[in-house]
Design a protein around this motif. Structure first.
Motif, PDB file in Angstrom:
ATOM      1  N   CYS A  11      58.448   4.498  35.654  1.00  8.63           N
ATOM      2  CA  CYS A  11      58.915   5.758  35.071  1.00  8.63           C
ATOM      3  C   CYS A  11      60.019   5.524  34.042  1.00  8.63           C
ATOM      4  O   CYS A  11      60.611   4.451  33.959  1.00  8.63           O
ATOM      5  CB  CYS A  11      59.486   6.683  36.153  1.00  8.63           C
ATOM      6  SG  CYS A  11      58.396   7.031  37.530  1.00  8.63           S
ATOM      7  N   ARG A  12      60.323   6.594  33.293  1.00 10.72           N
ATOM      8  CA  ARG A  12      61.528   6.608  32.482  1.00 10.72           C
ATOM      9  C   ARG A  12      62.747   6.789  33.405  1.00 10.72           C
ATOM     10  O   ARG A  12      62.622   7.389  34.480  1.00 10.72           O
ATOM     11  CB  ARG A  12      61.524   7.789  31.502  1.00 10.72           C
ATOM     12  CG  ARG A  12      60.337   7.919  30.605  1.00 10.72           C
ATOM     13  CD  ARG A  12      60.582   9.061  29.630  1.00 10.72           C
ATOM     14  NE  ARG A  12      59.370   9.464  28.931  1.00 10.72           N
ATOM     15  CZ  ARG A  12      59.358  10.198  27.824  1.00 10.72           C
ATOM     16  NH1 ARG A  12      60.509  10.621  27.303  1.00 10.72           N
ATOM     17  NH2 ARG A  12      58.224  10.524  27.235  1.00 10.72           N
ATOM     18  N   PRO A  13      63.923   6.359  32.975  1.00 10.61           N
ATOM     19  CA  PRO A  13      65.128   6.653  33.767  1.00 10.61           C
ATOM     20  C   PRO A  13      65.355   8.147  33.971  1.00 10.61           C
ATOM     21  O   PRO A  13      65.913   8.556  34.992  1.00 10.61           O
ATOM     22  CB  PRO A  13      66.252   6.029  32.924  1.00 10.61           C
ATOM     23  CG  PRO A  13      65.587   4.916  32.190  1.00 10.61           C
ATOM     24  CD  PRO A  13      64.198   5.430  31.871  1.00 10.61           C
ATOM     25  N   ALA A  43      57.806   7.677  25.262  1.00 14.75           N
ATOM     26  CA  ALA A  43      59.204   7.869  24.864  1.00 14.75           C
ATOM     27  C   ALA A  43      59.456   7.395  23.447  1.00 14.75           C
ATOM     28  O   ALA A  43      60.053   8.106  22.619  1.00 14.75           O
ATOM     29  CB  ALA A  43      60.131   7.139  25.835  1.00 14.75           C
ATOM     30  N   ALA A  44      58.986   6.174  23.125  1.00 13.59           N
ATOM     31  CA  ALA A  44      59.205   5.637  21.780  1.00 13.59           C
ATOM     32  C   ALA A  44      58.465   6.459  20.736  1.00 13.59           C
ATOM     33  O   ALA A  44      58.984   6.719  19.644  1.00 13.59           O
ATOM     34  CB  ALA A  44      58.763   4.179  21.729  1.00 13.59           C
ATOM     35  N   GLU A  74      64.768   4.435  26.484  1.00 14.74           N
ATOM     36  CA  GLU A  74      64.110   3.375  25.726  1.00 14.74           C
ATOM     37  C   GLU A  74      64.730   2.009  26.001  1.00 14.74           C
ATOM     38  O   GLU A  74      64.382   1.032  25.344  1.00 14.74           O
ATOM     39  CB  GLU A  74      64.177   3.697  24.232  1.00 14.74           C
ATOM     40  CG  GLU A  74      63.335   4.905  23.848  1.00 14.74           C
ATOM     41  CD  GLU A  74      63.275   5.102  22.345  1.00 14.74           C
ATOM     42  OE1 GLU A  74      63.141   4.107  21.625  1.00 14.74           O
ATOM     43  OE2 GLU A  74      63.359   6.247  21.906  1.00 14.74           O
ATOM     44  N   ARG A  75      65.624   1.939  26.980  1.00 14.24           N
ATOM     45  CA  ARG A  75      66.276   0.666  27.259  1.00 14.24           C
ATOM     46  C   ARG A  75      65.640  -0.082  28.426  1.00 14.24           C
ATOM     47  O   ARG A  75      65.747  -1.301  28.520  1.00 14.24           O
ATOM     48  CB  ARG A  75      67.759   0.905  27.536  1.00 14.24           C
ATOM     49  CG  ARG A  75      68.473   1.567  26.359  1.00 14.24           C
ATOM     50  CD  ARG A  75      69.934   1.830  26.635  1.00 14.24           C
ATOM     51  NE  ARG A  75      70.695   0.601  26.787  1.00 14.24           N
ATOM     52  CZ  ARG A  75      71.994   0.557  27.056  1.00 14.24           C
ATOM     53  NH1 ARG A  75      72.661   1.690  27.220  1.00 14.24           N
ATOM     54  NH2 ARG A  75      72.619  -0.590  27.167  1.00 14.24           N
ATOM     55  N   ARG A 104      68.720  -5.717  28.932  1.00  9.88           N
ATOM     56  CA  ARG A 104      70.036  -6.114  28.452  1.00  9.88           C
ATOM     57  C   ARG A 104      71.181  -5.532  29.273  1.00  9.88           C
ATOM     58  O   ARG A 104      72.332  -5.821  28.992  1.00  9.88           O
ATOM     59  CB  ARG A 104      70.188  -5.708  26.986  1.00  9.88           C
ATOM     60  CG  ARG A 104      69.191  -6.397  26.056  1.00  9.88           C
ATOM     61  CD  ARG A 104      69.389  -5.941  24.631  1.00  9.88           C
ATOM     62  NE  ARG A 104      68.436  -6.574  23.742  1.00  9.88           N
ATOM     63  CZ  ARG A 104      68.345  -6.336  22.444  1.00  9.88           C
ATOM     64  NH1 ARG A 104      69.170  -5.468  21.893  1.00  9.88           N
ATOM     65  NH2 ARG A 104      67.446  -6.948  21.714  1.00  9.88           N
ATOM     66  N   ILE A 105      70.905  -4.711  30.233  1.00  4.41           N
ATOM     67  CA  ILE A 105      71.974  -4.127  31.036  1.00  4.41           C
ATOM     68  C   ILE A 105      71.806  -4.587  32.481  1.00  4.41           C
ATOM     69  O   ILE A 105      70.716  -4.988  32.901  1.00  4.41           O
ATOM     70  CB  ILE A 105      71.971  -2.588  30.965  1.00  4.41           C
ATOM     71  CG1 ILE A 105      70.675  -2.034  31.543  1.00  4.41           C
ATOM     72  CG2 ILE A 105      72.145  -2.115  29.543  1.00  4.41           C
ATOM     73  CD1 ILE A 105      70.664  -0.532  31.605  1.00  4.41           C
ATOM     74  N   GLY A 106      72.891  -4.523  33.239  1.00  8.79           N
ATOM     75  CA  GLY A 106      72.845  -4.951  34.627  1.00  8.79           C
ATOM     76  C   GLY A 106      72.074  -3.980  35.504  1.00  8.79           C
ATOM     77  O   GLY A 106      71.923  -2.796  35.175  1.00  8.79           O
TER      78      GLY A 106
END
Length: 348
Positions: free
Chosen positions: A34-36, A73-74, A21-22, A2-4
């Protein structure tokens, strides 16, 4: 997702945990995602792809990073949310090992996980809840002792062990407009205009624009007010306005609800030169639906600049409001951005 992609890359570059989580970050050269917030060294931009969630990366032929474990993460966030619900509803103390067992984690690992996600340990969170209940009860109860028992403490002595830590002033002083407290204050000049700065022996309790002694008298009518421009904390606050990187180290002595304190703590984690949206803060606190409450807590901040509420913007990226005025907010952000860019190494 949902983000650029540029916003995602920026979040990945600064290891922003609020984006964990995005989306996930896939590296084409290693075939790992990976996670951000992954602590590993950043690859080149041309070697990075973004996916909305881990299973999309798996379908594309990538495997989870063994260092940041993005698929957990979740699960981690859900475990902390469950533990918070237990603490929120508890009338008596819940042992750490009981919380960890309910969450399905080893005790020492759960302690680190909870502290990382919430910004305080389970024990500190429980104390903050009790202190919040006392704060509410103090406004209604006939005596401080009555309020302490209503908040769920087994004895007054247990409350007084941590009252200073969570409320700053003693409970009687808080209830009675600062009675028994000495507050040093001054109106000082700064790069963004006159500032009212006030501090107890414990920390800065007020930093605002366009206020004077009268505002302190209204807030702390029973305190002893001492005009002292040379007080160490007042001088330190003035220096922190000019050098924002110093603000995070300054102690504050403010009273607020548990939610307000957690919002203010999250604001102090925003680096100078960066901004976060109300949604970003809400996500970092584990409740994406709390954006309105975040905005309210942001507006209630009694210590401007030191708790940098000016670094919070609307979800669409526009500046939004600011108690000190939008021009002052623009000036603060512009100065911080310029200083941050000036401190970055030149890219090769």
């Amino acid at each position: 997702m949902r983000i650029g992609e540029e916003q995602a890359w920026a979040a990945f570059e600064r290891r922003d945990r609020s984006f964990d989580e995005r989306f996930v970050v896939a590296v084409t050269t290693t075939r790992i995602y990976c996670r951000p917030s992954c602590p590993a060294r950043r690859p080149k931009r041309e070697h990075v792809l973004f996916f909305g969630e881990g299973r999309e990366a798996v379908s594309a032929g990538y495997r989870a990073c063994l260092r940041c474990k993005p698929d957990e993460a979740a699960r981690d966030r859900l475990a902390v949310t469950r533990a918070r619900s237990m603490l929120d509803g508890a009338q008596e103390t819940i042992r750490l090992d009981a919380l960890a067992a309910a969450a399905g984690y080893a005790t020492h690992h759960f302690q680190r996980l909870f502290t990382r996600e919430i910004g305080m340990s389970p024990a500190a969170y429980a104390r903050a809840l009790r202190a919040e209940r006392v704060g509410k009860a103090l406004k209604e109860a006939a005596t401080v002792t009555e309020a302490i028992y209503e908040a769920g403490y087994s004895a007054p002595s247990r409350f007084y062990e941590d009252a200073k830590e969570k409320l700053g002033m003693t409970p009687s002083a808080w209830r009675n407009g600062g009675r028994g407290e000495t507050i040093r204050w001054a109106v000082v000049e700064s790069s963004v205009g006159p500032l009212l700065v006030a501090a107890t022996d414990k920390g800065i309790c007020r930093l605002t624009f366009a206020e004077d002694r009268t505002a302190l008298e209204r807030r702390f009518p029973q305190a002893t007010l001492v005009h002292d421009p040379e007080a160490p904390l007042i001088r330190a606050a003035v220096e922190a306005v000019a050098r924002p990187e110093l603000a995070r180290e300054l102690p504050v002595d403010v009273a607020g609800t548990d939610f307000q304190r957690r919002v203010w703590a999250e604001l102090r984690r925003i680096p100078p030169g960066e901004t976060r949206s109300y949604l970003d803060i809400a996500r970092a606190l584990g409740d994406p639906n709390a954006t309105r409450a975040v905005g309210t807590a942001n507006g209630a901040n009694p210590v401007a600049i030191i708790v940098p509420c000016h670094r919070v913007v609307r979800n669409d990226g526009s500046l939004g409001g600011y108690a000190g005025g939008l021009e002052r907010k623009k000036a603060l952000l512009a100065a911080e951005t310029s200083a941050a860019q000036g401190s970055l190494p030149l890219s090769s």
